[in-house]
Scaffold this motif. Structure first.
Motif, PDB file in Angstrom:
ATOM      1  N   ILE A   1      -4.743  24.094 -11.691  1.00  0.00           N
ATOM      2  CA  ILE A   1      -5.477  22.834 -11.575  1.00  0.00           C
ATOM      3  C   ILE A   1      -4.486  21.679 -11.708  1.00  0.00           C
ATOM      4  O   ILE A   1      -3.395  21.834 -12.274  1.00  0.00           O
ATOM      5  N   THR A   2      -4.880  20.516 -11.177  1.00  0.00           N
ATOM      6  CA  THR A   2      -4.006  19.338 -11.167  1.00  0.00           C
ATOM      7  C   THR A   2      -4.729  18.134 -11.751  1.00  0.00           C
ATOM      8  O   THR A   2      -5.872  17.847 -11.382  1.00  0.00           O
ATOM      9  N   LEU A   3      -4.056  17.436 -12.656  1.00  0.00           N
ATOM     10  CA  LEU A   3      -4.495  16.147 -13.173  1.00  0.00           C
ATOM     11  C   LEU A   3      -3.381  15.149 -12.866  1.00  0.00           C
ATOM     12  O   LEU A   3      -2.211  15.430 -13.130  1.00  0.00           O
ATOM     13  N   ALA A   4      -3.737  13.988 -12.317  1.00  0.00           N
ATOM     14  CA  ALA A   4      -2.682  13.076 -11.865  1.00  0.00           C
ATOM     15  C   ALA A   4      -3.113  11.617 -12.008  1.00  0.00           C
ATOM     16  O   ALA A   4      -4.301  11.288 -11.999  1.00  0.00           O
ATOM     17  N   ALA A   5      -2.102  10.754 -12.121  1.00  0.00           N
ATOM     18  CA  ALA A   5      -2.286   9.300 -12.058  1.00  0.00           C
ATOM     19  C   ALA A   5      -1.545   8.790 -10.833  1.00  0.00           C
ATOM     20  O   ALA A   5      -0.455   9.281 -10.511  1.00  0.00           O
ATOM     21  N   ASN A   6      -2.138   7.826 -10.134  1.00  0.00           N
ATOM     22  CA  ASN A   6      -1.505   7.303  -8.925  1.00  0.00           C
ATOM     23  C   ASN A   6      -1.360   5.790  -8.967  1.00  0.00           C
ATOM     24  O   ASN A   6      -2.126   5.099  -9.638  1.00  0.00           O
ATOM     25  N   ASN A   7      -0.356   5.318  -8.254  1.00  0.00           N
ATOM     26  CA  ASN A   7      -0.134   3.897  -8.034  1.00  0.00           C
ATOM     27  C   ASN A   7      -0.190   3.675  -6.517  1.00  0.00           C
ATOM     28  O   ASN A   7       0.685   4.153  -5.784  1.00  0.00           O
ATOM     29  N   SER A   8      -1.246   2.996  -6.042  1.00  0.00           N
ATOM     30  CA  SER A   8      -1.525   2.910  -4.610  1.00  0.00           C
ATOM     31  C   SER A   8      -1.397   1.483  -4.102  1.00  0.00           C
ATOM     32  O   SER A   8      -1.693   0.532  -4.822  1.00  0.00           O
ATOM     33  N   TYR A   9      -0.994   1.386  -2.832  1.00  0.00           N
ATOM     34  CA  TYR A   9      -0.904   0.075  -2.186  1.00  0.00           C
ATOM     35  C   TYR A   9      -0.753   0.275  -0.685  1.00  0.00           C
ATOM     36  O   TYR A   9      -0.591   1.398  -0.199  1.00  0.00           O
ATOM     37  N   PHE A  10      -0.826  -0.837   0.061  1.00  0.00           N
ATOM     38  CA  PHE A  10      -0.594  -0.820   1.502  1.00  0.00           C
ATOM     39  C   PHE A  10       0.798  -1.363   1.820  1.00  0.00           C
ATOM     40  O   PHE A  10       1.271  -2.297   1.158  1.00  0.00           O
ATOM     41  N   LYS A  11       1.421  -0.785   2.822  1.00  0.00           N
ATOM     42  CA  LYS A  11       2.564  -1.433   3.449  1.00  0.00           C
ATOM     43  C   LYS A  11       2.000  -2.311   4.567  1.00  0.00           C
ATOM     44  O   LYS A  11       1.400  -1.810   5.519  1.00  0.00           O
ATOM     45  N   LEU A  12       2.174  -3.622   4.451  1.00  0.00           N
ATOM     46  CA  LEU A  12       1.507  -4.585   5.331  1.00  0.00           C
ATOM     47  C   LEU A  12       2.489  -5.195   6.320  1.00  0.00           C
ATOM     48  O   LEU A  12       3.606  -5.577   5.954  1.00  0.00           O
ATOM     49  N   LEU A  13       2.066  -5.274   7.580  1.00  0.00           N
ATOM     50  CA  LEU A  13       2.826  -5.961   8.623  1.00  0.00           C
ATOM     51  C   LEU A  13       1.962  -7.085   9.170  1.00  0.00           C
ATOM     52  O   LEU A  13       0.826  -6.849   9.599  1.00  0.00           O
ATOM     53  N   HIS A  14       2.494  -8.324   9.137  1.00  0.00           N
ATOM     54  CA  HIS A  14       1.724  -9.484   9.591  1.00  0.00           C
ATOM     55  C   HIS A  14       1.595  -9.506  11.112  1.00  0.00           C
ATOM     56  O   HIS A  14       2.512  -9.116  11.836  1.00  0.00           O
ATOM     57  N   ASP A  15       0.457 -10.003  11.571  1.00  0.00           N
ATOM     58  CA  ASP A  15       0.241 -10.206  13.006  1.00  0.00           C
ATOM     59  C   ASP A  15       0.843 -11.553  13.426  1.00  0.00           C
ATOM     60  O   ASP A  15       1.065 -12.444  12.595  1.00  0.00           O
ATOM     61  N   ALA A  16       1.096 -11.698  14.728  1.00  0.00           N
ATOM     62  CA  ALA A  16       1.626 -12.971  15.242  1.00  0.00           C
ATOM     63  C   ALA A  16       0.666 -14.117  14.969  1.00  0.00           C
ATOM     64  O   ALA A  16       1.083 -15.280  14.829  1.00  0.00           O
ATOM     65  N   VAL A  17      -0.641 -13.807  14.874  1.00  0.00           N
ATOM     66  CA  VAL A  17      -1.649 -14.833  14.571  1.00  0.00           C
ATOM     67  C   VAL A  17      -1.345 -15.520  13.243  1.00  0.00           C
ATOM     68  O   VAL A  17      -1.601 -16.715  13.070  1.00  0.00           O
ATOM     69  N   PHE A  18      -0.787 -14.771  12.296  1.00  0.00           N
ATOM     70  CA  PHE A  18      -0.494 -15.312  10.972  1.00  0.00           C
ATOM     71  C   PHE A  18       0.469 -16.499  11.045  1.00  0.00           C
ATOM     72  O   PHE A  18       0.361 -17.454  10.266  1.00  0.00           O
ATOM     73  N   LEU A  19       1.410 -16.448  11.987  1.00  0.00           N
ATOM     74  CA  LEU A  19       2.415 -17.503  12.123  1.00  0.00           C
ATOM     75  C   LEU A  19       1.893 -18.711  12.895  1.00  0.00           C
ATOM     76  O   LEU A  19       2.509 -19.779  12.854  1.00  0.00           O
ATOM     77  N   HIS A  20       0.766 -18.549  13.574  1.00  0.00           N
ATOM     78  CA  HIS A  20       0.256 -19.617  14.434  1.00  0.00           C
ATOM     79  C   HIS A  20      -1.027 -20.239  13.899  1.00  0.00           C
ATOM     80  O   HIS A  20      -1.748 -20.911  14.628  1.00  0.00           O
ATOM     81  N   GLN A  21      -1.299 -20.044  12.636  1.00  0.00           N
ATOM     82  CA  GLN A  21      -2.454 -20.686  12.004  1.00  0.00           C
ATOM     83  C   GLN A  21      -2.008 -21.261  10.664  1.00  0.00           C
ATOM     84  O   GLN A  21      -0.980 -20.874  10.117  1.00  0.00           O
TER      85      GLN A  21
END
Length: 242
Positions: free
Chosen positions: A50-70
């Motif tokens: 059996i397994t018991l575990a703790a995790n540290n989770s997140y996203f690797k985020l890439l911005h869209d071109a829209v982000f730079l134009h607003q």
């Protein structure tokens, strides 16, 4: 950027690897004879745990071109959060040094996103909760047994299915939609400590998704500034094996 990120995650493995080397050095230098526990276990064709575990989770985020134009959303970045895993373990002996391991788990995780806006000025956190069915298949390479301890490394592939996915949800413009399915790779290292009736195995691993988890919708203002979201998880596990 991908290579740099992978190197950074492998850099995190330096702590367990240094600990492994230190324990190996001290164990080999010890003179006292130790009674071997569970000697017959190493010859078993398969075993479970059996397994018991703790995790540290997140996203690797890439911005869209829209982000730079607003000029409304000025900052969008991932946040790291903690969760936990429960799972089963099945181990098949392939040879003296190699095993095949299946470790299905139920994982409770959050991969949140932080936004800062100008019009109006405010800060917002989008909480993206996940209940993951995880199916990792790994190759395990193990060292020779040193008294009642051995060291191992693992590498393999995984498939995740998010039971809490909101990909089909219909809500207001503040939604960020996430797909249910993901696939990726895992790598890690651990110890096996032999006790009279069980094996105690602490393990550290990185688990990275390869697919873009975002369901793209240009009509969702919090979503259209993002080009891709890829899952990342750092996991510390305790395996109890019989």
């Amino acid at each position: 950027m991908q290579k740099t990120h992978i190197r950074h995650q492998l850099y995190l493995l330096r702590f367990p690897l240094v600990l492994i080397l230190a324990i190996l050095w001290n164990t080999r230098s010890a003179q006292a004879q130790t009674v071997l526990n569970m000697e017959e276990h190493d010859a078993k064709p398969y075993y479970f745990g059996i397994t018991l575990a703790a995790n540290n989770s997140y996203f690797k985020l890439l911005h869209d071109a829209v982000f730079l134009h607003q000029d409304s959303i000025m900052v969008v970045e991932p946040l790291k959060t903690f969760g936990f895993n429960l799972g089963l373990l099945g181990n098949v002996r392939l040879s003296e040094y190699f095993d095949l391991r299946l470790n299905p788990q139920l994982s409770f995780a959050s991969k949140n996103l932080y936004y800062r806006e100008n019009f109006p000025t405010r800060e917002t956190t989008k909480n993206i909760e996940s209940i993951l069915l995880q199916f990792p298949l790994q190759i395990k390479f193990k060292s020779d047994r040193i008294d009642n301890m051995r060291v191992y490394v693992i590498a393999g592939l995984k498939y995740d299915y998010d039971l809490a996915s909101n990909a089909r949800a219909r809500r207001a413009e503040d939604l960020v939609k996430i797909k249910a399915g993901d696939y990726g790779y895992e790598a890690g290292a651990g110890f096996e400590f032999y006790f009279p009736s069980f094996i105690f195995s602490p393990e550290f691993k990185i688990s990275n998704g390869l697919s873009n988890m975002q369901v793209k919708d240009k009509n969702l203002r919090y979503s259209n500034v993002i080009q891709s979201l890829k899952s990342r998880m750092i996991v510390f596990s305790i395996h109890l094996e019989g």
